[in-house]
Design an enzyme around this catalytic site. Structure first.
Site, short mmCIF file in Angstrom:
data_model
loop_
_atom_site.label_atom_id
_atom_site.label_comp_id
_atom_site.label_asym_id
_atom_site.label_seq_id
_atom_site.Cartn_x
_atom_site.Cartn_y
_atom_site.Cartn_z
N ASP A 230 17.48 49.40 47.62
CA ASP A 230 17.06 50.09 46.40
C ASP A 230 15.54 50.19 46.36
OD1 ASP A 230 16.76 51.07 43.86
OD2 ASP A 230 17.27 49.19 42.85
N ASN B 269 13.72 52.08 44.05
CA ASN B 269 13.11 52.30 42.72
C ASN B 269 13.60 51.29 41.68
OD1 ASN B 269 15.67 53.22 42.41
ND2 ASN B 269 15.12 55.16 41.44
N ASP C 93 16.39 50.41 40.34
CA ASP C 93 17.35 50.70 39.27
C ASP C 93 18.70 50.04 39.55
OD1 ASP C 93 18.30 52.24 41.32
OD2 ASP C 93 18.44 54.11 40.19
N ASP D 225 19.25 53.74 47.51
CA ASP D 225 18.88 55.16 47.49
C ASP D 225 18.33 55.61 48.85
OD1 ASP D 225 16.26 54.04 47.42
OD2 ASP D 225 16.47 53.82 45.25
N ASP E 174 28.70 62.50 55.88
CA ASP E 174 30.10 62.35 55.54
C ASP E 174 30.58 63.68 55.00
OD1 ASP E 174 32.59 61.03 54.83
OD2 ASP E 174 31.42 59.18 54.67
N ASP F 233 36.13 62.81 56.33
CA ASP F 233 36.98 61.98 55.49
C ASP F 233 38.44 62.47 55.54
OD1 ASP F 233 36.70 59.89 53.29
OD2 ASP F 233 37.79 61.44 52.21
N GLU G 242 38.23 60.77 60.32
CA GLU G 242 38.97 59.61 59.79
C GLU G 242 40.42 60.03 59.64
OE1 GLU G 242 39.20 56.65 55.95
OE2 GLU G 242 39.02 58.81 55.72
N HIS H 220 33.16 50.71 54.91
CA HIS H 220 33.06 50.52 53.46
C HIS H 220 34.44 50.39 52.79
CE1 HIS H 220 33.92 54.67 54.08
NE2 HIS H 220 34.21 54.81 52.80
N ASP H 221 35.52 50.60 53.54
CA ASP H 221 36.88 50.47 52.99
C ASP H 221 37.56 49.18 53.45
OD1 ASP H 221 36.73 53.00 51.80
OD2 ASP H 221 37.50 53.98 53.61
C1 NOJ Z 1 38.41 57.56 52.85
C2 NOJ Z 1 37.10 57.01 52.40
O1 NOJ Z 1 36.55 56.25 53.44
C3 NOJ Z 1 37.37 56.22 51.15
O2 NOJ Z 1 36.26 55.44 50.75
C4 NOJ Z 1 37.80 57.17 50.09
O3 NOJ Z 1 38.19 56.46 48.95
C5 NOJ Z 1 38.97 58.05 50.55
N1 NOJ Z 1 38.85 58.50 51.88
C6 NOJ Z 1 39.09 59.25 49.66
O4 NOJ Z 1 38.01 60.12 49.89
#
Ligand code: NOJ
Length: 561
Positions: free
Chosen positions: A21, A23, A25, A29, A98, A200, A256, A329-330
């Site tokens: 981050d 700034n 907040d 970013d 992405d 995605d 993905e 991130h999932d």
């Molecule tokens: C896969 C993404 O990696 C995930 O974070 C997202 O929730 C779903 N696709 C829907 O876009």
């Protein structure tokens, strides 16, 4: 074998909201990313995959896009983006965007138009259907974030399809205008100078137009996936996208793809198919899924993991290309999921996992914080969680009495997506040096011990180990191109394999357990000379390797000639 830069590169994923981050907040970013480019250059990565930075109401943290050509203001401006891109390129770092085009946000102007009336020019941009005679949704499909995959809209008396949240309506790829708009938008970004796309859930864009009901699941909803995963026109759409956009640029692309297998991946990534460079499959990250998928996690075996990786290594040996990842991130944090995040073994087992993955054939992906061995977090209260999937699962499974609060919290601690979304731990200062404000999600309380500052000050850190792995990749073509062979197939603790290329044979030995175990070199491996390339313990390089005693989570890589 064709030489291509994206085969040689290592990719680093940034989830901007949690990266840095600038700034104060509380939200990471774009300027925060620019500030850290030297850090990434030091690590040696050559590509950044940037999770979405587009305008979004953030129902799903940016995976619900309301404007594909604007930067979300909490991350900065287009000028900040251009500057970041330029600064990255100066350091020979490429940027992979992405691309989220299975769905948009319901706040995208296309959807606002589409829902306004049945004869609006954008009506067909989305998938609208009449209710069944009894008023129920057109199919019994469940959505990924709970509930039905159809949302009734009072205004026109029809349902629209959303495979994720109801704020993420699915685009209708059957409509050529949708496809054109997507291709133009991709061209806009490529003309700006970005270097490719991570796409995605891209194998969901072609739906079976008959829209049949699916088999009823434990959740009470039907499984629609046979009718939207790898659907009837998927290859046609991807080839069209390639021809109209990708073929005109030198890009890196990764799709993905939930539910994809190695056979199908050959069709998506085969050299002459002109679709994508590689795919992300889910077979290894879904290992141990139980009755309710990841919310009922079960024990998994190393032999299962080896079987999965070997199937993909062998399946794409002649044609196609693998992507290699433990986390994103999932997913939960790699060390907590696949190794041992205890104080005693976190660093050792983190290095072991890195070795095992980076020596496989394919393009390796590092998820932010993995390079310093960040771990899962276990917030006690559901109130500390932010992820829509996690919050909905907590609500749905407890409301329906399918799981107790304690059971679902345990599963969230193990497998929830927020494990990966706590801020990157830069230092031992307040909020792990991520922000001076109030972070949008609490930091992992272990930041005082696990942080970048610490890692950079310790020559034995996981960071420098990753740096070395990346440097080896640049030096030894066998790491990029070698043919894979699994050794000790049935061993429950050791994952060992070779990679062969010209006169080099890479020998990779990884102990996935905290036991002392012995590894016996198979007789067919003949060599006169051996060089130790990397190891996570001090190893006597002259040691014979016919039979090796491995310490807990030990990893070694030799080059045999
Ligand atoms: C896969 C993404 O990696 C995930 O974070 C997202 O929730 C779903 N696709 C829907 O876009």
């Amino acid at each position: 074998m064709t030489k291509q830069w994206w085969k040689e590169a290592v990719v680093y994923q940034i989830y901007p909201r949690s990266f840095n981050d600038s700034n104060q907040d509380g939200i990471g970013d774009i300027k925060g990313i620019t500030e850290k480019l030297d850090y990434l250059a030091k690590l040696g990565i050559e590509v950044i995959w940037l999770s979405p930075v587009y305008e979004s109401p953030n129902d799903d943290n940016g995976y619900d896009i309301s404007n594909y050509r604007a930067i979300i203001s909490e991350f900065g401006t287009m000028k900040d983006f251009d500057e970041m891109l330029q600064e990255a390129h100066k350091r020979n770092i490429k940027i992979m965007m992405d691309l989220v085009v299975n769905h948009t946000s319901d706040e995208h102007s296309w959807f606002i138009e589409s829902r306004s009336s049945k004869d609006n020019a954008y009506r067909d941009y989305y998938i609208w259907k009449q209710p069944n005679e009894d008023g129920s949704p057109p199919t019994n499909w469940g959505a990924a974030f709970g509930g039905s995959a159809w949302q009734y809209d009072d205004n026109t008396g029809e349902y629209y399809l959303h495979l994720f949240s109801k704020k993420q309506p699915d685009l209708n790829w059957e409509n050529p205008k949708v496809r054109d708009d997507v291709y133009n938008m991709m061209t806009f970004w490529l003309d700006k100078g970005v270097d490719g796309f991570r796409m995605d859930v891209i194998n969901m864009i072609s739906k079976d137009q008959r829209f049949p009901n699916g088999e009823i699941q434990d959740t009470g909803y039907g499984d629609g996936s046979p009718y939207y995963l790898n659907g009837p026109r998927i290859h046609e759409f991807l080839q069209e996208m390639n021809q109209q956009v990708l073929s005109k640029y030198d890009t890196i692309t990764v799709g993905e793809m939930p539910g994809v297998n190695a056979e199908q991946a050959k069709l998506y990534t085969g050299e002459n198919r002109k679709e994508l460079n590689m795919v992300f499959h889910f077979e290894h990250v879904d290992i141990g899924n139980g009755k309710y998928g990841k919310w009922t996690p079960e024990h998994w075996n190393l032999t299962e993991l080896k079987t999965i990786f070997s199937r993909w290594q062998e399946g794409l040996e002649e044609d196609g290309w693998n992507s290699l990842y433990w986390s994103n991130h999932d997913q939960p944090r790699a060390i907590s999921r696949f190794a041992d995040d205890s104080e005693a073994y976190r660093v050792l087992s983190g290095k072991m996992l890195a070795t095992c993955l980076h020596m496989l054939k394919g393009t390796p992906y590092i998820y932010q914080g993995e390079e310093i061995g960040m771990t899962n977090v276990a917030f006690e209260s559901i109130d500390d969680y932010r992820d829509i999937e996690t919050l909905n699962a907590f609500r749905d499974y407890t409301e329906k009495n399918l799981l107790t609060e304690e059971e679902i919290m345990q599963a969230i601690h193990k497998r929830g997506r927020d494990n990966a979304r706590t801020p990157v731990q830069w230092s031992s200062r307040a909020n792990a040096g991520f922000t001076e404000g109030e972070p949008w999600i609490p930091v992992n309380p272990n930041y005082k011990a696990i942080n970048v500052e610490e890692a950079l000050a310790d020559p034995d850190s996981i960071f420098y180990y990753y740096q070395k792995l990346i440097a080896l990749r640049k030096r030894y073509p066998v790491i990029v191109h070698g043919k894979y062979e699994l050794l000790a197939k049935d061993d429950q603790q050791i994952y060992a394999y070779t990679r062969k290329w010209k006169e080099d044979t890479l020998l990779v030995i990884c102990n996935f357990s905290s036991d002392l175990v012995s590894f016996n070199l198979p007789n067919h491996l003949e060599f006169v000379d051996k060089t130790l390339l990397i190891a996570n313990y001090n190893v006597d390089e002259t040691e014979e390797i016919d039979s090796v005693e491995l310490k807990p989570y030990e990893a070694r890589v030799y080059n045999l000639r």
